[in-house]
Scaffold this active site. Structure first.
Site, PDB file in Angstrom:
ATOM      1  N   SER A 179      53.428  34.713  31.482  1.00  7.54           N
ATOM      2  CA  SER A 179      52.967  33.484  31.462  1.00  7.54           C
ATOM      3  C   SER A 179      51.892  33.829  31.272  1.00  7.54           C
ATOM      4  O   SER A 179      51.017  34.670  31.979  1.00  7.54           O
ATOM      5  CB  SER A 179      53.946  32.692  32.604  1.00  7.54           C
ATOM      6  OG  SER A 179      52.609  31.960  33.181  1.00  7.54           O
ATOM      7  N   GLU A 211      42.997  43.509  41.320  1.00  2.18           N
ATOM      8  CA  GLU A 211      43.149  42.401  40.138  1.00  2.18           C
ATOM      9  C   GLU A 211      42.055  41.548  40.683  1.00  2.18           C
ATOM     10  O   GLU A 211      40.973  41.300  39.630  1.00  2.18           O
ATOM     11  CB  GLU A 211      44.290  41.002  40.724  1.00  2.18           C
ATOM     12  CG  GLU A 211      44.240  40.326  40.136  1.00  2.18           C
ATOM     13  CD  GLU A 211      45.409  38.621  40.321  1.00  2.18           C
ATOM     14  OE1 GLU A 211      44.977  39.056  41.909  1.00  2.18           O
ATOM     15  OE2 GLU A 211      45.869  38.216  39.669  1.00  2.18           O
ATOM     16  N   CYS A 246      55.775  38.850  48.494  1.00  2.40           N
ATOM     17  CA  CYS A 246      54.998  39.403  48.975  1.00  2.40           C
ATOM     18  C   CYS A 246      54.696  39.838  50.622  1.00  2.40           C
ATOM     19  O   CYS A 246      53.822  40.708  51.118  1.00  2.40           O
ATOM     20  CB  CYS A 246      53.201  37.863  48.876  1.00  2.40           C
ATOM     21  SG  CYS A 246      53.895  37.695  46.834  1.00  2.40           S
ATOM     22  N   GLU A 297      38.316  40.377  32.802  1.00  6.02           N
ATOM     23  CA  GLU A 297      38.102  39.412  32.850  1.00  6.02           C
ATOM     24  C   GLU A 297      38.481  37.391  33.862  1.00  6.02           C
ATOM     25  O   GLU A 297      37.870  36.155  33.679  1.00  6.02           O
ATOM     26  CB  GLU A 297      39.482  39.001  31.459  1.00  6.02           C
ATOM     27  CG  GLU A 297      40.687  39.184  32.808  1.00  6.02           C
ATOM     28  CD  GLU A 297      41.379  40.241  32.570  1.00  6.02           C
ATOM     29  OE1 GLU A 297      40.292  41.305  32.347  1.00  6.02           O
ATOM     30  OE2 GLU A 297      42.212  40.971  32.881  1.00  6.02           O
ATOM     31  N   LYS A 302      45.667  43.132  44.577  1.00  8.76           N
ATOM     32  CA  LYS A 302      44.471  42.330  44.981  1.00  8.76           C
ATOM     33  C   LYS A 302      43.138  42.289  44.631  1.00  8.76           C
ATOM     34  O   LYS A 302      42.290  41.575  43.876  1.00  8.76           O
ATOM     35  CB  LYS A 302      45.520  41.119  45.735  1.00  8.76           C
ATOM     36  CG  LYS A 302      46.463  40.258  45.196  1.00  8.76           C
ATOM     37  CD  LYS A 302      46.210  39.005  44.200  1.00  8.76           C
ATOM     38  CE  LYS A 302      47.175  38.522  44.168  1.00  8.76           C
ATOM     39  NZ  LYS A 302      47.561  37.706  43.376  1.00  8.76           N
ATOM     40  N   GLU A 338      52.463  26.311  35.345  1.00  6.70           N
ATOM     41  CA  GLU A 338      53.608  27.306  35.005  1.00  6.70           C
ATOM     42  C   GLU A 338      54.715  26.731  34.045  1.00  6.70           C
ATOM     43  O   GLU A 338      55.473  26.964  33.443  1.00  6.70           O
ATOM     44  CB  GLU A 338      53.697  28.794  35.825  1.00  6.70           C
ATOM     45  CG  GLU A 338      54.644  29.942  34.970  1.00  6.70           C
ATOM     46  CD  GLU A 338      54.887  31.006  36.393  1.00  6.70           C
ATOM     47  OE1 GLU A 338      53.332  31.819  35.861  1.00  6.70           O
ATOM     48  OE2 GLU A 338      55.041  30.892  37.606  1.00  6.70           O
ATOM     49  N   CYS A 364      52.261  36.016  38.930  1.00  8.95           N
ATOM     50  CA  CYS A 364      51.141  35.855  39.960  1.00  8.95           C
ATOM     51  C   CYS A 364      51.546  37.858  40.650  1.00  8.95           C
ATOM     52  O   CYS A 364      50.375  37.227  41.734  1.00  8.95           O
ATOM     53  CB  CYS A 364      52.033  35.174  41.640  1.00  8.95           C
ATOM     54  SG  CYS A 364      53.085  33.755  40.761  1.00  8.95           S
ATOM     55  N   GLU A 417      54.318  25.231  30.876  1.00  6.69           N
ATOM     56  CA  GLU A 417      54.516  26.036  30.150  1.00  6.69           C
ATOM     57  C   GLU A 417      55.234  26.888  29.286  1.00  6.69           C
ATOM     58  O   GLU A 417      56.270  27.054  28.010  1.00  6.69           O
ATOM     59  CB  GLU A 417      53.432  27.549  29.928  1.00  6.69           C
ATOM     60  CG  GLU A 417      53.618  28.737  29.446  1.00  6.69           C
ATOM     61  CD  GLU A 417      52.286  29.815  29.968  1.00  6.69           C
ATOM     62  OE1 GLU A 417      52.648  29.563  31.320  1.00  6.69           O
ATOM     63  OE2 GLU A 417      52.340  30.474  29.309  1.00  6.69           O
TER      64      GLU A 417
END
Ligand code: FES
Length: 593
Positions: free
Chosen positions: A325, A367, A521, A372, A364, A279, A305, A282
């Protein structure tokens, strides 16, 4: 102005505007509550906190009754005690009596109230028509048969997250908590953050349980089961075993996982360090495109994230997708590498590798189910357990958690730095990135006290910091004298403000960290209940202490990260990194829900 009143013949002096509940607490009198939750909800609907107030014709709910000078309150009179018990008894009469088989058995606030109030019988018949359980999403289960209509979930969804998926339907005795226009969560725009499940006092909303699947994988000798634990788990798991919030239990957690049968105990911190490298590069690439190549580029760059945040952005601000990102979250980077790099290194067939994540976050679960997320050629992460589920699983295993020794994670994907620890806290990803980016650009350590960036620490909803680059290395001369302004938002209501600033062209930031859950988190929807601001601060402090005690505190000094680039990935943002560590996002509309 201070107000003086009497509660149960004791004098209390509290600031004007305080509630009777707060005044009682200030002199050590704990009036029971159910719908009230500090900092989240105070609808005054459950009537569990009723007290007698001299001069009032009816009993008053103490959570919404403000104090007055000379007020005389009786919280412990026969009338008040019996009225509160009746409120609970009526709830029990509308609540299934399957407590022993309920996911909240032992942690249910209704059960606890009944016990504390000495309710041993319910004089009213159970009178509810059963409704189907909604398990239509990857992350959450709603059992409205168990809903006590406290509305905490509605408040947190609407007022804290600003999403508004949950809302009361109908009125009076017919009231229910509904989702959007349909019957199930999958019909509504729900980001699956699980904040509703974190505040539910009973078993009406909870995480979709993956414990049986994980036991099955552990029991299957043909499988090689590896586990990763997110940074925020270690500061909260102890609460499942009676420890104070903010007690770090990293070593015992590793020991427990090993004894439960995981073949390798790794750490999501490893890929948190990797995220900073990818990141950070990037961000530097985008800055170069803007400052040197004078190209159209998307700045500020948003962090990626937090899957609840990604979901929210895809639904609510799809025009901002180019600003995200492209880095996968550390959880998903880990999964892709476990079934490629690690499997190859260990000589295990990747089809036999099962990746389990322990996460503070219900989103999560969603996710890892995204279409993908299979760049390894398999589903990259197989199962996600929340902190609460891990607590239950450790209990099922029969381990005495508090008696376990402290053990360390396995190499190579268990090695990490303090920068990865602080991913757990709001502001942590930004601070970790600044520690690395500043040093890569200038060759010097971040010039701040103890490597911390004070303005972006703590629980303010939106936090800003600026950093000026001087004496830059040759490669980064284009950043000489540039001041990088950063923004940190946590909780989706604050994220909305950050998004609107960017969408309206009012942001002069280069980097924006967004975490879906309040506090980041450590306040995730899968953490032990109840997460108040006090609990958040204790967990945050524990994480900073863990970071400060580390020999390595910057992601780019982690030798296991150097090793994975040398042995496998090549270079940051290179071909292999792009395939395994980066992803794409897609605009979603209500009809995709
Ligand atoms: Fe006061 Fe529910 S806690 S009415």
């Amino acid at each position: 102005m201070a107000i003086t009143l009497t509660i149960d013949k004791q004098t209390a002096t509290v600031p004007e505007g305080s509630t009777v509940l707060e005044a009682a607490a200030s002199i050590g009198i704990k009036i029971p509550t159910l719908c009230h939750l500090d900092g989240v909800a105070n609808p005054g609907s459950c009537r569990v906190c009723l007290v007698e107030v001299e001069g009032a014709r009816t009993l008053q709910p103490s959570c919404v009754t403000t104090v007055a000078d000379g007020m005389v309150v009786r919280s412990n009179s026969k009338t008040a005690r019996e009225a509160r018990a009746l409120s609970v008894e009526l709830m029990l009469a509308n609540h299934p009596w399957d407590c022993n088989a309920c996911v909240r058995n032992g942690t249910c606030e209704l059960q606890d109230l009944a016990k504390k109030m000495g309710i041993t019988e319910v004089r009213f018949p159970y009178g509810q028509d059963e409704v189907p359980i909604d398990d239509s999403t990857s992350a959450l289960v709603r059992d409205m048969n168990k809903c006590v209509l406290c509305r905490r979930c509605v408040e947190v969804c609407q007022e804290v997250q600003g999403v508004g998926t949950l809302a009361p339907r109908q009125r009076g005795f017919d009231t229910t908590v509904g989702v959007g226009a349909g019957d199930n969560l999958c019909d509504a725009v729900c980001v699956q953050c699980g904040q509703c499940s974190a505040v539910c006092p009973v078993g009406a909303i909870y995480e979709k349980d993956a414990i049986k699947d994980v036991w099955a994988a552990l029991d299957d000798d043909s499988k090689h089961v590896v586990v990763q634990t997110a940074p925020a788990i270690r500061a909260a798991l102890g609460e499942c075993f009676g420890l104070e919030p903010g007690t770090c239990v990293t070593g015992k957690m590793v020991a427990a996982l090993r004894r439960m049968g995981f073949d390798r105990v790794f750490d999501t911190n490893f890929t948190a360090d990797l995220t900073i490298i990818e990141e950070g590069h990037e961000l530097l690439k985008r800055l170069k495109e803007a400052l040197v190549d004078k190209q159209e580029t998307s700045l500020p760059q948003f962090t990626s994230c937090s899957p609840g945040w990604i979901n929210y952005m895809e639904y609510s601000f799809p025009d901002l997708i180019p600003y995200m990102s492209s880095c996968k979250s550390p959880q998903q980077m880990f999964g892709a590498l476990a079934k490629t790099y690690y499997a190859e290194k260990e000589g295990v067939d990747p089809k036999d590798v099962v990746v389990v994540s322990i996460m503070p976050c219900t989103a999560k679960k969603y996710e890892c189910d995204r279409d993908e997320m299979n760049d390894s050629g398999f589903k990259d992460v197989d199962y996600v357990l929340t902190t609460r589920e891990l607590g239950r699983m450790i209990n099922e295993s029969g381990l005495e958690f508090l008696s376990l020794p402290d053990e360390e994670q396995d190499a190579p994907m268990g090695m990490s730095t303090g920068a990865a620890d602080i991913f757990a806290n709001t502001g942590g990803v930004m601070e970790a990135a600044l520690r690395t980016v500043y040093e890569v650009v200038t060759g010097r350590e971040l010039p701040t006290d103890g490597l911390h960036v004070e303005p972006i620490m703590g629980l303010d909803g939106l936090k800003e910091a600026s950093l000026t680059f001087t004496d830059c290395a040759d490669t980064f001369k284009f950043l000489e004298g540039v001041t990088a302004k950063c923004l940190v938002a946590h909780g989706l209501k604050n994220a909305r403000q950050a998004c609107e600033m960017v969408a309206n062209g009012e942001s002069d930031h280069v980097f924006i960290e967004v975490m879906c859950c309040p506090g980041g988190c450590i306040g995730g929807g899968g953490q032990p209940r109840l997460t108040t601001n006090e609990v958040r601060m204790k967990r945050i402090q524990a994480i900073y202490t863990e970071d400060e005690g580390r020999a390595m505190r910057k992601s780019h000094v982690n030798p296991a990260i150097t090793q994975i680039y040398e042995e496998f990935l090549g270079e940051p943002l290179g071909h292999k990194s792009h395939k395994l560590l980066h992803t794409t996002y897609a605009a979603k509309s209500d009809s995709d829900a």
